[in-house]
Write a protein that holds these residues in place. Structure first.
Motif, mmCIF file in Angstrom:
data_model
loop_
_atom_site.group_PDB
_atom_site.id
_atom_site.type_symbol
_atom_site.label_atom_id
_atom_site.label_comp_id
_atom_site.label_asym_id
_atom_site.label_seq_id
_atom_site.Cartn_x
_atom_site.Cartn_y
_atom_site.Cartn_z
ATOM 1 N N ALA A 183 1.019 -1.156 -0.135
ATOM 2 C CA ALA A 183 -0.092 0.027 -0.040
ATOM 3 C C ALA A 183 0.821 1.380 -0.045
ATOM 4 N N ALA A 184 2.099 1.088 0.867
ATOM 5 C CA ALA A 184 2.884 2.196 0.692
ATOM 6 C C ALA A 184 3.525 2.801 -0.747
ATOM 7 N N ALA A 185 3.854 1.522 -1.571
ATOM 8 C CA ALA A 185 4.350 1.789 -2.720
ATOM 9 C C ALA A 185 3.176 2.602 -3.681
ATOM 10 N N ILE A 186 2.182 1.861 -3.398
ATOM 11 C CA ILE A 186 1.045 2.359 -4.294
ATOM 12 C C ILE A 186 0.529 4.126 -3.865
ATOM 13 N N ALA A 187 0.548 4.211 -2.450
ATOM 14 C CA ALA A 187 0.231 5.541 -2.294
ATOM 15 C C ALA A 187 1.219 6.318 -2.829
ATOM 16 N N ALA A 188 2.668 6.401 -2.654
ATOM 17 C CA ALA A 188 3.392 7.492 -3.255
ATOM 18 C C ALA A 188 3.338 7.467 -4.904
ATOM 19 N N VAL A 189 2.908 6.675 -5.438
ATOM 20 C CA VAL A 189 2.821 6.807 -6.879
ATOM 21 C C VAL A 189 1.475 7.623 -7.243
ATOM 22 N N VAL A 190 0.528 7.132 -6.370
ATOM 23 C CA VAL A 190 -0.743 7.894 -6.414
ATOM 24 C C VAL A 190 -0.892 9.347 -6.304
ATOM 25 N N MET A 191 0.030 9.757 -5.099
ATOM 26 C CA MET A 191 0.020 10.974 -4.794
ATOM 27 C C MET A 191 0.653 11.772 -5.851
ATOM 28 N N MET A 192 1.849 11.221 -6.443
ATOM 29 C CA MET A 192 2.720 12.052 -7.408
ATOM 30 C C MET A 192 1.901 12.039 -8.762
ATOM 31 N N GLY A 193 1.110 11.033 -9.065
ATOM 32 C CA GLY A 193 0.475 10.849 -10.298
ATOM 33 C C GLY A 193 -0.628 11.945 -10.427
#
Lengths: 280, 280, 280
Positions: free
Chosen positions: B226-236
């Motif tokens: 979830a952490a990896a996904i969270a960072a990418v979604v924020m940036m995206g």
């Protein structure tokens, strides 16, 4: 001075060729402005790589289209990587741009710049007028690494400085680009005077370093003389637009710096035709 | 592909937990984008520390909540500090994020990245698709350290690349996050496809590095997947908003970069719910 | 507390003197915020130089008007250059500003900061309140290198912290400047409390480092006490304006950072008179 529209056309063609090939530019550059150099290369339509370990220089130069050596940082490990990168670049026929940052500020800088120029035989040397003067042995009064009033070129000293730049280009075999209020570029035969730009460019650190990085990208797409002129003209016109923007919107140097990247990103043929000030 | 709203909810919870604890994130990162990484951690609600001397790594990891290892800079002293920091992080149970910058660009990079992954057993590996492909031994054509068209994921190659990322996650025991036009994240079992973002993100240097730093902060507040996904979604999502802003105001890449920080600073639950594109 | 208009006038005179002489400030500073420090010096009307090779320190200090030592980066080569630069500065009568970055975060940092302070006898020590407390041996809970809530000064602890800063100034013989929600500056006799600023300054990395660099430029133009106050007041007022701008235009931390440079660039006597909050 006469406007040289032939060179302007050559510059525009070169910039478009550069954009269509998106050259990868290896920069061995100082820590102060390394991020700006990378972002400026992306903004102009090139790709940056800032690898700095000596043992990978051969491979990096193999995938890169140009090498930029910025002598702002002079530690030994770094200089050694620069030499290896330059050897590889020469062997592979990739152009080399050298920026003699801070020449005139210390003996170490003068000697290292001269030694590196002899060793790497750069296709283009780009520095502030005071740095170029220091390298030619001329009288200089360094005020650090950013451009200063000492760099001023006016109608009185223009021909004298033009001849100084031309002689240094002839002596080194490099195209020499000395930036200031008026920028002077020579390949040892012809001398060009570029009048774009705005003094606010001196209030952002690293516009010289960025210009050297841009020169690397340009040199990947054409002859050194036109490449050096292309980078300076891009930066100059973007500087003019950025100044006009902050003047109109009553903002300051932080916004000017942001808009510089905005304009480099969007400059078109029309901008060069309308604004380009290339004389000789 | 089906939208995964359960993961989106988990991501939102994790981000709020992260903001409420303001984790201190130790980053051993390259010189090009170190300032951007620090500012991005602050913008998202975390705290950065960029200590790099080996002998203080034990103490620094003691007060930090996560470790980010960015292999953009490969000098020996630095790698040694990274190893010591990783040992301390493991012992103290602090998550490790590793960014294999430039894998595929040189043998040194390939070997160092593989060695560091084996040695540090990172909780999360985050790289461009071309870097991840290089690590898996796949064919790649590196264009430097920034993302390129080679990273494109489309409907034709999506499942193939998803399986490649999943297999690499299984092999390494790390969550693997491969960013590109579509981002792929896998823990070795599940595979997630993230469709947020805009191509202008590729014209700012270090959005990958910043994303890795953000992943570190997120990993301090929840499970690696979830952490990896969270960072990418924020940036995206921030990238999408920044693009819309500069398009509407007719500005360019300099302003885009500034707005990226603005939007990361202000993203709310509503933004994630309205915009989040998590599939599997 | 009483407003001290005499000091405000001294500060304004000092800033104008600084602008009219455009001092060259040598900064030996960390890699994270080195670009921001250079740009901030330019924005305030000074000139930066970031030379770092030991053997040129004598010459560099000869052409510089002040030395800023920022202990964010602690590698041995760097520390050695700092010592040589400090010796030259002392000999040449150039003011030294020292920033004990991260004191309290590790033994290495505490010891190195204390050793460098003893060795270089800086004219001004500028740090976050938590760093200054760490140096005095007080209890601290470091949350990295950026300012945190631990630095809060309120009416309850104000006199206590003022006395702590005064005692430390008396002990070291330096002007001590401890920044936080309220900034405290003392020369060992008088204690000044500065109330300008905004908490958004804590969400940009390096505002402390930039403030130290600015203190160097100010110290080139006047007494250490007024110089330390001048730099903090400039940063504080610019922070207030930048906050008001982003609030009004509904923007975030990226824009705040850009506007900080805009306002530092344009601050005038009227701004200081209208906004300056200097008490003792």
């Amino acid at each position: 001075m006469n406007k040289n529209d032939k060179m302007l056309k050559e510059v525009i063609d070169l910039i478009n060729r550069m954009k269509s090939t998106r050259p990868l530019v290896e920069c061995l550059t100082n820590r102060v402005t390394i991020n700006d150099c990378a972002n400026m290369l992306l903004a102009m339509g090139a790709s940056p790589i800032m690898a700095e370990i000596e043992c990978e220089m051969e491979e990096i130069m193999n995938i890169s289209s140009a090498l930029v050596i910025n002598l702002g940082l002079l530690d030994g490990t770094y200089l050694s990587a620069m030499k290896t990168a330059a050897e590889a670049a020469k062997r592979l026929g990739k152009p080399i741009v050298l920026d003699p940052v801070g020449a005139g500020a210390s003996k170490l800088r003068d000697e290292t710049c001269r030694e590196m120029i002899e060793l790497t035989k750069p296709d283009i040397i780009r520095g502030n007028m005071s740095e170029i003067r220091a390298l030619t042995g001329g009288n200089i009064s360094s005020k650090g690494v950013d451009a200063s009033d000492d760099d001023a070129v006016n109608e009185t000293n223009r021909l004298e400085l033009g001849e100084l730049v031309r002689e240094y280009a002839e002596k080194t075999g490099s195209v020499v680009c000395a930036t200031g209020a008026v920028d002077i570029v020579s390949d040892g035969v012809q001398v060009f005077y570029l009048k774009n730009g705005h003094e606010m460019l001196c209030d952002v650190t690293g516009t010289g370093c960025m210009c050297s990085a841009m020169t690397g990208a340009a040199a990947a797409a054409g002859e050194p003389l036109a490449a050096a002129i292309a980078a300076v003209v891009m930066m100059g016109i973007a500087g003019e637009y950025a100044y006009e923007y902050v003047k109109e919107t009553e903002q300051g140097i932080g916004t000017f710096r942001v808009k510089l990247f905005d304009y480099i990103y969007s400059l078109s043929d029309e901008d060069y035709i309308k604004r380009g000030e290339i004389y000789n």
